[in-house]
Scaffold this motif. Structure first.
Motif, mmCIF file in Angstrom:
data_model
loop_
_atom_site.group_PDB
_atom_site.id
_atom_site.type_symbol
_atom_site.label_atom_id
_atom_site.label_comp_id
_atom_site.label_asym_id
_atom_site.label_seq_id
_atom_site.Cartn_x
_atom_site.Cartn_y
_atom_site.Cartn_z
ATOM 1 N N ASP A 1 0.699 -1.271 0.026
ATOM 2 C CA ASP A 1 -0.146 0.003 -0.039
ATOM 3 C C ASP A 1 1.039 1.261 0.029
ATOM 4 O OD1 ASP A 1 -2.454 1.237 0.091
ATOM 5 O OD2 ASP A 1 -2.438 1.620 2.234
ATOM 6 N N ARG A 9 -7.552 5.304 -3.522
ATOM 7 C CA ARG A 9 -5.924 6.278 -3.680
ATOM 8 C C ARG A 9 -5.327 5.936 -4.784
ATOM 9 N NH1 ARG A 9 -5.246 8.646 1.412
ATOM 10 N NH2 ARG A 9 -6.607 7.734 2.960
ATOM 11 N N ASP A 35 -1.440 4.685 1.137
ATOM 12 C CA ASP A 35 -0.865 5.456 2.158
ATOM 13 C C ASP A 35 -0.172 4.597 3.354
ATOM 14 O OD1 ASP A 35 -3.308 4.360 2.943
ATOM 15 O OD2 ASP A 35 -3.944 6.099 3.748
ATOM 16 N N GLY A 36 0.002 3.303 2.648
ATOM 17 C CA GLY A 36 0.736 2.460 3.552
ATOM 18 C C GLY A 36 0.335 1.860 4.709
ATOM 19 N N ASP A 37 -1.124 1.945 4.890
ATOM 20 C CA ASP A 37 -1.823 1.727 6.082
ATOM 21 C C ASP A 37 -2.573 0.282 5.942
ATOM 22 O OD1 ASP A 37 -3.871 2.419 4.510
ATOM 23 O OD2 ASP A 37 -4.609 3.699 6.110
ATOM 24 N N HIS A 38 -2.476 -0.319 4.912
ATOM 25 C CA HIS A 38 -3.654 -1.490 4.673
ATOM 26 C C HIS A 38 -3.408 -2.661 5.563
ATOM 27 C CE1 HIS A 38 -6.919 -3.595 2.742
ATOM 28 N NE2 HIS A 38 -6.123 -4.551 2.407
#
Ligand code: ADP
Ligand code: MG
Length: 193
Positions: free
Chosen positions: A30, A162, A35-38
């Motif tokens: 992600d 996104r 945004d790198g939160d999945h």
């Protein structure tokens, strides 16, 4: 295959293990296209699902699926929370009258599409849910089919979520929500055997 309360509990326990083991990988996926939160989102949500099963002890399939939905909606956040939540809520609603897994997953897919507005080919979890819905309906879902559907998102250009902000630059990356959905159905195949 028919979904039962017992199978749902085992399914969610197995899914939680896969999410927990792969949460860093899911968040890494992600990062370039999101945004790198999945991974962290899903891990938080699945921990809440298992806690809710433990504390509330759902007595039937419909209550169990509803509990999954509510836990994911309240704890996952982001885009994936409401979408996974909608999927399990649609399964919960249908499960009162129909426990056929193909019918349940198809209802869930319709819910995800309606809620998020994505279609097949838009590089979202829809691309995995759709293949799984069709394969279950045809009675030939396999682990390879799930994996193929996940891998197919790599060459797609994102049209929703996104990743769509990146346009063509989203090509060449796996869709994180499709990878987590892949774990969901691998987990189901493992407990359903
Ligand atoms: P966020 O994008 O809000 O950070 P997550 O990172 O948890 O949420 O989840 C991203 C995943 O959600 C994507 O990889 C994609 O599979 C899925 N997703 C995003 N938007 C949509 C949509 N409109 N329809 C279906 N799935 C979507
Ligand atoms: Mg994200």
């Amino acid at each position: 295959m028919e979904l039962t309360l017992d199978l749902t509990k085992k399914w969610m326990e197995n899914f939680n293990q896969k999410i927990d083991a792969n949460k860093a990988y899911l968040s890494d996926l992600d990062t370039p296209i999101g945004d790198g939160d999945h991974g962290n989102n899903m891990a938080r949500g699945m921990a809440a699902v298992l806690e809710a099963f433990d504390s509330k002890q759902p007595a039937d399939l419909t209550s169990a699926l509803k509990l999954v939905a509510m836990s994911l909606i309240s704890k996952v956040g982001g885009a994936a929370g409401p979408l996974y939540g909608t999927a399990f809520l649609e399964m919960a609603k249908l499960s009162a009258s129909n426990q056929d897994l193909a019918a349940l997953v198809t209802a869930a897919l319709e819910g995800i599409k309606k809620r998020g507005g994505a279609n097949e080919g838009d590089k979202t979890m829809v691309d995995v849910w759709s293949v799984v819905s069709q394969a279950l309906t045809a009675g030939d879902l396999t682990a390879d089919k799930v994996e193929e559907a996940v891998q197919a998102t790599k060459d797609m250009e994102a049209k929703k979520g996104r990743a769509s902000y990146l346009g063509e630059r989203s090509v060449g990356h796996l869709d994180p929500g499709s990878v987590s959905s892949g774990y969901l159905f691998q987990a189901l195949l493992e407990v359903g055997e």
